[in-house]
Write a protein that holds these residues in place. Sequence first.
Motif, PDB file in Angstrom:
ATOM      1  N   GLU A 181    -137.606 -13.892 -77.968  1.00 40.84           N
ATOM      2  CA  GLU A 181    -138.522 -14.991 -77.663  1.00 40.84           C
ATOM      3  C   GLU A 181    -139.527 -14.587 -76.585  1.00 40.84           C
ATOM      4  OE1 GLU A 181    -138.914 -17.736 -79.146  1.00 40.84           O
ATOM      5  OE2 GLU A 181    -137.035 -18.406 -80.064  1.00 40.84           O
ATOM      6  N   ILE A 182    -139.043 -13.891 -75.572  1.00 43.88           N
ATOM      7  CA  ILE A 182    -139.924 -13.467 -74.485  1.00 43.88           C
ATOM      8  C   ILE A 182    -140.968 -12.478 -74.994  1.00 43.88           C
ATOM      9  CG2 ILE A 182    -139.989 -12.151 -72.324  1.00 43.88           C
ATOM     10  CD1 ILE A 182    -137.276 -13.429 -71.643  1.00 43.88           C
ATOM     11  N   ALA A 183    -140.559 -11.577 -75.878  1.00 42.21           N
ATOM     12  CA  ALA A 183    -141.481 -10.566 -76.398  1.00 42.21           C
ATOM     13  C   ALA A 183    -142.476 -11.142 -77.398  1.00 42.21           C
ATOM     14  CB  ALA A 183    -140.690  -9.439 -77.056  1.00 42.21           C
ATOM     15  N   GLY A 184    -142.156 -12.296 -78.001  1.00 39.48           N
ATOM     16  CA  GLY A 184    -143.031 -12.889 -79.010  1.00 39.48           C
ATOM     17  C   GLY A 184    -144.031 -13.845 -78.406  1.00 39.48           C
ATOM     18  N   SER A 216    -141.676 -21.836 -79.084  1.00 41.90           N
ATOM     19  CA  SER A 216    -140.290 -22.042 -78.644  1.00 41.90           C
ATOM     20  C   SER A 216    -139.911 -21.166 -77.459  1.00 41.90           C
ATOM     21  CB  SER A 216    -139.334 -21.776 -79.808  1.00 41.90           C
ATOM     22  OG  SER A 216    -139.484 -20.446 -80.280  1.00 41.90           O
ATOM     23  N   GLY A 217    -140.662 -20.076 -77.251  1.00 38.47           N
ATOM     24  CA  GLY A 217    -140.323 -19.166 -76.147  1.00 38.47           C
ATOM     25  C   GLY A 217    -141.207 -19.308 -74.935  1.00 38.47           C
ATOM     26  N   LEU A 246    -139.261 -19.733 -71.677  1.00 37.96           N
ATOM     27  CA  LEU A 246    -138.543 -18.493 -71.368  1.00 37.96           C
ATOM     28  C   LEU A 246    -139.506 -17.435 -70.841  1.00 37.96           C
ATOM     29  CD1 LEU A 246    -136.144 -18.260 -74.449  1.00 37.96           C
ATOM     30  CD2 LEU A 246    -135.500 -18.796 -72.101  1.00 37.96           C
ATOM     31  N   ARG A 247    -140.681 -17.332 -71.437  1.00 38.17           N
ATOM     32  CA  ARG A 247    -141.651 -16.344 -70.957  1.00 38.17           C
ATOM     33  C   ARG A 247    -142.102 -16.660 -69.532  1.00 38.17           C
ATOM     34  NH1 ARG A 247    -143.058 -16.594 -76.427  1.00 38.17           N
ATOM     35  NH2 ARG A 247    -144.583 -18.275 -76.123  1.00 38.17           N
ATOM     36  N   THR A 248    -142.231 -17.941 -69.228  1.00 34.26           N
ATOM     37  CA  THR A 248    -142.705 -18.340 -67.904  1.00 34.26           C
ATOM     38  C   THR A 248    -141.658 -18.112 -66.823  1.00 34.26           C
ATOM     39  OG1 THR A 248    -144.174 -20.000 -68.847  1.00 34.26           O
ATOM     40  CG2 THR A 248    -143.579 -20.267 -66.533  1.00 34.26           C
ATOM     41  N   PHE A 249    -140.427 -18.469 -67.111  1.00 31.69           N
ATOM     42  CA  PHE A 249    -139.408 -18.475 -66.064  1.00 31.69           C
ATOM     43  C   PHE A 249    -138.450 -17.291 -66.122  1.00 31.69           C
ATOM     44  CE2 PHE A 249    -140.805 -22.846 -66.278  1.00 31.69           C
ATOM     45  CZ  PHE A 249    -140.860 -23.214 -64.945  1.00 31.69           C
ATOM     46  N   VAL A 250    -138.121 -16.810 -67.315  1.00 38.46           N
ATOM     47  CA  VAL A 250    -137.122 -15.751 -67.445  1.00 38.46           C
ATOM     48  C   VAL A 250    -137.784 -14.398 -67.618  1.00 38.46           C
ATOM     49  CG1 VAL A 250    -135.084 -14.999 -68.725  1.00 38.46           C
ATOM     50  CG2 VAL A 250    -135.582 -17.429 -68.515  1.00 38.46           C
ATOM     51  N   GLY A 251    -138.937 -14.370 -68.227  1.00 36.01           N
ATOM     52  CA  GLY A 251    -139.582 -13.096 -68.526  1.00 36.01           C
ATOM     53  C   GLY A 251    -140.155 -12.398 -67.325  1.00 36.01           C
ATOM     54  N   ARG A 252    -140.245 -13.085 -66.218  1.00 32.62           N
ATOM     55  CA  ARG A 252    -140.802 -12.481 -65.011  1.00 32.62           C
ATOM     56  C   ARG A 252    -139.663 -11.939 -64.161  1.00 32.62           C
ATOM     57  NH1 ARG A 252    -145.459 -15.795 -63.393  1.00 32.62           N
ATOM     58  NH2 ARG A 252    -144.415 -16.169 -61.425  1.00 32.62           N
ATOM     59  N   SER A 253    -139.303 -10.713 -64.403  1.00 36.37           N
ATOM     60  CA  SER A 253    -138.090 -10.162 -63.799  1.00 36.37           C
ATOM     61  C   SER A 253    -138.177 -10.077 -62.286  1.00 36.37           C
ATOM     62  CB  SER A 253    -137.811  -8.765 -64.379  1.00 36.37           C
ATOM     63  OG  SER A 253    -138.879  -7.888 -64.070  1.00 36.37           O
ATOM     64  N   ALA A 254    -139.380 -10.079 -61.751  1.00 33.63           N
ATOM     65  CA  ALA A 254    -139.496  -9.957 -60.297  1.00 33.63           C
ATOM     66  C   ALA A 254    -140.298 -11.101 -59.705  1.00 33.63           C
ATOM     67  CB  ALA A 254    -140.151  -8.624 -59.944  1.00 33.63           C
ATOM     68  N   ALA A 255    -140.284 -12.266 -60.369  1.00 34.42           N
ATOM     69  CA  ALA A 255    -141.087 -13.397 -59.883  1.00 34.42           C
ATOM     70  C   ALA A 255    -140.637 -13.817 -58.497  1.00 34.42           C
ATOM     71  CB  ALA A 255    -140.974 -14.569 -60.847  1.00 34.42           C
ATOM     72  N   ILE A 256    -141.576 -14.102 -57.632  1.00 31.55           N
ATOM     73  CA  ILE A 256    -141.276 -14.560 -56.285  1.00 31.55           C
ATOM     74  C   ILE A 256    -141.679 -16.021 -56.119  1.00 31.55           C
ATOM     75  CG2 ILE A 256    -141.867 -14.267 -53.856  1.00 31.55           C
ATOM     76  CD1 ILE A 256    -139.990 -12.163 -54.864  1.00 31.55           C
ATOM     77  N   TRP A 257    -142.938 -16.331 -56.404  1.00 26.62           N
ATOM     78  CA  TRP A 257    -143.402 -17.701 -56.239  1.00 26.62           C
ATOM     79  C   TRP A 257    -142.987 -18.536 -57.437  1.00 26.62           C
ATOM     80  CZ3 TRP A 257    -144.658 -17.864 -51.459  1.00 26.62           C
ATOM     81  CH2 TRP A 257    -145.271 -16.774 -50.851  1.00 26.62           C
TER      82      TRP A 257
END
Length: 858
Positions: free
Chosen positions: A479-482, A486-487, A490-501
């Motif tokens: 889902e993150i790669a697509g 529906s994803g 997930l792309r916003t919150f989970v796909g950012r492996s180093a999100a800080i803000w």
Amino acid sequence: MRLVERRFPVAMTSTAPKVAVRECGLPVSAIESLCCTDSFALIRRQVRETAWLKGEGKRLAVDLGLLIGERGDGDDGLRPVLVGLRRALHTGRLPDAREWTPRVASALPAELAARVADWVTRMRALTRARRELPELFAAEARVKEKVLAQVAADPGFRRALSLASPELAADLDRWLAEPARRPKTQKLLRLAKYVARAAVKTSPYSTFTSMGVAVWENGEDWADGAIVRFAPREPPSVILEPSGEWLHGALRAWLARPENLVRSRLRLNPSLVIRADKAEFLGFPPREPIIRMGLTPVVATVLRLAEPAADADGWIDPMGFRDRLARDLPAEPEQVDRLLRSLIEAGVLEAHPLTRAGLPETGEWAEIRAALRHDPHGEDPEAYRVRLARLKRAMTMMWPQGDTTALLHETAVVTRPVASLNPTAWGRGLSDLDVVRRWLSVFDGKLPIRIVVAEYLRARYGEHARVPFLTFHRHVQEEIAGDAPSGADLRTFVGRSAAIWAPPLAHSRLPRLRELAKLREAARELALGRPEHDGIQRVDPEELIKQMATWPEWIVVPRSCACYVQPAPEGRLVLNVVHGGHGRGLRRLSHLIGRVRGEAVDHPMVADEPEGTVYAELSGSLGSTLNVHVPGTRYEIDYPFSPGDRSRDRRLPLSDLEVVLAPETGLAELRSRRLGFRVIPLHLGMAAEFQLPPAARFLERAFGVTYLLHPSAPPLLRIGEVPPPQEVTRYPRVEVGRVVVQRRRWLAPAGTLPIRAKGEDDASYLLRLVAWTDANGIPTRSFVRAWQERMVQAGQDKARKPLFLDLANPFLVKVFERQIRDCAFVLFEEALPDPADAPPREGSDLPRVIEFLVELGE
């Protein structure tokens, strides 16, 4: 209702919070000695005088304007002269010879004439002082270059620099041997930056800082009311460890040689799941692809025979297994060798060397093993550099493909207690800290991730689904790669492996995220929505307790937290970091102390598991030697290519885990099929979460324990959730009881910063910089973080790491100039506690900046 026990007993017992100490490698005097004290005092006076002259000039201009209006045109010809005088005073310009004369003065009222005369005299004195300042400042700065050499000559600092920057260490050696061989300016600035790091920052990942243990003492013996007493300073032991990247690569290269199969042991990949005619498993790190492959009859036979061939702990002797396969397939030994090799290269089977201290026991590794010995008493810098060079050569020869600039980690450890603590003095602060760390749960940076993951699980699989973890992980990554709708979350919150803000939550399509946004805003209002006193917001801990009682069940208060604090004047504790506890940090320290002593250090297992739940730490090193620590839980999650040390009945293979929805909270959780219990994964190593392999990172973020406070993402500032300010914006200090939850901060857009003009000398630029910081209330000493345009993607950007800035330090001012180049925003944070407030020592030991790790929880 959530009950919070606020009071710790005065006489703390063995169950009191365990404490580690981080201590800077250089004393505070090292950084203070680099300040141009005399020149900076002149600059301070000139800034104050400039401000007075500016204000008084405008006031005089107003009074002159009134006088000119009353005089009218007159016939003495003075009106144009008085207008010119007024304009000069208003703009801060010295009047010329025509504008200020005895005749002009006599035309003014006596009091006004005296004020103008005083203004002119002081402006002329300031003009002279400004002309003289650049030379005075440059002369004092040249003296400070010699002081920098003296400070950097500290043996411990030179050893640390040998690994951190070998080239700079060599330049320093030449400079110390021949003072005339001054390094280039850029290198002097780098050297000064390292000195500041060693004197004011307590990051433990080098020997610029040492780590040790603090112990509680009977409060009745502390008549002076001090919070800490230090033992006589003991030279720390230096421990060298290979980087995870090098170790993984070198071992894989070594295992790829056919003759080394006999010196290894095998096991099935613990993520391996077989369904029908397919096998699915995690491939090699660091990319860790999710591999799906068909099962041929031969491969199926190998997998069927692997289980009975394993010993009680799941390990397979490769030679015995090869012989059995040759009989059962049947096949020639050469064919079986190729088959085993192909399965190892694919990752279905894992090969691990027979090791001693993590390295193969063969002779070719002997030099590396010997060079990695710990150094119990401090080594001469030159001898240490020679050892490092020899070790790096051997490591590079063993595996030349790795990053040769990051082959090793070093840590400085003191094995005996560093300090004793007064429980009476700490009691109220720890009580308030326990309230604070619970209240911070609403700002848990991982909570939005868990809400999004739960919603995806519910939408894709249904309310009562039980999904194998690896399948769930694969679907999430797809889902993150697509780009399917529906994803999107997930792309916003989970796909950012180093999100800080934190991304904005208030307008999310998910009701629970919108509710979380409201709860966070209410918490900010509680902390900030009251009149300030001296720039400080003071909150009663009882108010936090009342607010916590209104939270829904899915705001999960952690059972254990590691809190990093610094003592400050008036008995306050300044909070730096809060993350999951259960011995994280403390267990790493126990492991390091055990290495120095040559014996295991006892560290009790986590014993506060909720009913129907087990804690299970992620096994092995997970690709980083920073993760090696004393075991902390009864169970471990058996992770691919990262074997742990539990017996087989205490290992939970990744393939054993399922993802379900918790009925109490509606959040996703892990369950073990074998145990039938909920599993809470714990990352108890010290590598940052974003450095974990992908599946481990997802496990930790979506199902693990919390990360409540990080200095790079202050929760009360709302950065990333609202548009950034267009002018310098101040944020108050927030104190809850005796705990400082947030230091004063100032966020400055790049366009507001004073930038050096072309050809401008150091003193003139510093004069403008000091005037700018004074105008905005920014203190002389601060920590500075600079971001590029996309603040929300700060991630691993080194510019986010705080730079200590002392405006009186000419080196750090120039480093600051380079730090802010091409940045979008700069965040200034007050230096609290000020390094000058470091606790005193007895005898000849000089004060050093310290930080305590205190674990609080059930």
